[in-house]
Design an enzyme around this catalytic site. Structure first.
Site, PDB file in Angstrom:
ATOM      1  N   CYS A 136      44.769  45.817  33.313  1.00 28.51           N
ATOM      2  CA  CYS A 136      44.073  47.087  33.141  1.00 28.51           C
ATOM      3  C   CYS A 136      45.039  48.130  32.581  1.00 28.51           C
ATOM      4  CB  CYS A 136      43.513  47.543  34.478  1.00 28.51           C
ATOM      5  SG  CYS A 136      42.928  49.252  34.505  1.00 28.51           S
ATOM      6  N   GLU A 137      44.699  48.741  31.466  1.00 20.55           N
ATOM      7  CA  GLU A 137      45.609  49.701  30.849  1.00 20.55           C
ATOM      8  C   GLU A 137      45.657  51.034  31.600  1.00 20.55           C
ATOM      9  OE1 GLU A 137      42.910  51.845  27.392  1.00 20.55           O
ATOM     10  OE2 GLU A 137      44.006  50.027  26.870  1.00 20.55           O
ATOM     11  N   HIS A 138      44.745  51.237  32.535  1.00 15.62           N
ATOM     12  CA  HIS A 138      44.731  52.493  33.281  1.00 15.62           C
ATOM     13  C   HIS A 138      45.663  52.470  34.488  1.00 15.62           C
ATOM     14  CE1 HIS A 138      40.412  52.748  31.565  1.00 15.62           C
ATOM     15  NE2 HIS A 138      41.270  53.314  30.741  1.00 15.62           N
ATOM     16  N   HIS A 139      45.768  51.300  35.154  1.00 17.78           N
ATOM     17  CA  HIS A 139      46.574  51.230  36.378  1.00 17.78           C
ATOM     18  C   HIS A 139      47.668  50.168  36.318  1.00 17.78           C
ATOM     19  CE1 HIS A 139      42.603  52.877  37.688  1.00 17.78           C
ATOM     20  NE2 HIS A 139      43.391  53.720  38.332  1.00 17.78           N
ATOM     21  N   GLN A 177      37.944  45.976  29.801  1.00 16.61           N
ATOM     22  CA  GLN A 177      37.086  44.801  29.625  1.00 16.61           C
ATOM     23  C   GLN A 177      36.083  44.978  28.494  1.00 16.61           C
ATOM     24  OE1 GLN A 177      35.564  43.160  33.292  1.00 16.61           O
ATOM     25  NE2 GLN A 177      33.782  42.281  32.281  1.00 16.61           N
ATOM     26  N   HIS A 205      38.328  43.294  39.085  1.00 20.84           N
ATOM     27  CA  HIS A 205      39.389  44.233  38.740  1.00 20.84           C
ATOM     28  C   HIS A 205      40.169  44.626  39.991  1.00 20.84           C
ATOM     29  CE1 HIS A 205      38.098  45.392  34.514  1.00 20.84           C
ATOM     30  NE2 HIS A 205      37.131  44.580  34.939  1.00 20.84           N
ATOM     31  N   CYS A 207      42.104  46.997  40.324  1.00 24.59           N
ATOM     32  CA  CYS A 207      42.101  48.450  40.523  1.00 24.59           C
ATOM     33  C   CYS A 207      40.913  48.893  41.377  1.00 24.59           C
ATOM     34  CB  CYS A 207      42.106  49.182  39.185  1.00 24.59           C
ATOM     35  SG  CYS A 207      40.718  48.785  38.109  1.00 24.59           S
TER      36      CYS A 207
END
Length: 245
Positions: A136-139, A177, A205, A207
């Protein structure tokens, strides 16, 4: 069954992923394009040429700075990077992250040039339950799941193992995704020019499992339907039924 209009000769490809819709012209392969490594379509080749943003040499050059960054993270967490159990942790974490994102080192054209074959076949082909691991590029935590791919050939087939390779290239990057689903579908469309492509991803996920709402059993499902998979309800239903069974 009405298979609709093939995605060739300027036809439009429309994608659905996570509720979004896009449309645009699909590059048309010339004679022999993508077959046995000969005469790649210039537009697709130019687009895919830009995909490799990191090399093995880059990995070696960036490894010391990544190690240093992980040492700083450990200190920021209140740990001592010099204690025995953590002495090699910055190096291990740095090399692991490089592996988790090794898709930046690869191009789709590298794996497809010798794996597309002329064959008198125009019925649906499905490869399902392809294992997928991404970040995940956010977390910067993993999401893990299965990818299901179907396409309706226009007398050109792709070697079956290459579908897993395409998934691997795009999933081994920092991702969301929704984008991953669309990238896989568009890569197959541009390489094969089929009548249609369908891709469905089901993933868990971390996250959402390890932090935040902490819902252990939640799954995220995304889809991209191109060509007749989007235009013809019967074709789409056939695909969705087959991947469920």
């Amino acid at each position: 069954m009405d298979r609709g209009t093939p995605l060739v000769n300027g036809g439009k490809a429309e994608g659905l992923s996570g509720g979004g819709t896009t449309s645009g012209k699909v590059p048309v392969a010339g004679a022999g394009g993508w077959l046995n490594g000969h005469s790649e379509p210039q537009r697709a080749a130019a687009q895919w040429q830009e995909e490799r943003t990191r090399s093995l040499e880059d990995n070696q050059l960036s490894l010391p700075s990544l190690e240093s960054a992980y040492s700083a993270i450990l200190r920021g967490l209140g740990e001592d990077p010099e204690r025995q159990g953590l002495l090699k942790t910055p190096w291990r974490a740095a090399t692991a992250m490089q592996f988790f994102t090794k898709g930046y080192q690869e191009k789709i054209s590298d794996i497809l040039n010798d794996a597309i074959f002329d064959e008198d076949h125009d019925e649906m082909v499905i490869v399902k339950d392809i294992d997928m691991f991404s970040m995940c590029e956010h977390h910067l935590v993993p999401f893990i799941g299965k990818v299901h791919i179907g396409y309706l050939p226009e007398k050109r087939l792709l070697g079956l193992s290459k579908f897993a390779r395409i998934v691997e290239i795009y999933s081994r990057r920092l991702q969301v995704q929704e984008r991953l689903t669309k990238q896989i579908a568009k890569a197959i469309t541009e390489a094969l020019q089929p009548a249609g492509v369908g891709v469905v991803i089901e993933a868990t996920h971390m996250c959402m499992v390890m932090r935040g709402v902490q819902k252990m059993n939640s799954k995220t499902v995304t889809s991209t339907m191109l060509g007749v998979f989007r235009e013809d309800p019967k074709t789409r239903e056939e695909f969705l039924t087959l991947i469920r069974n």
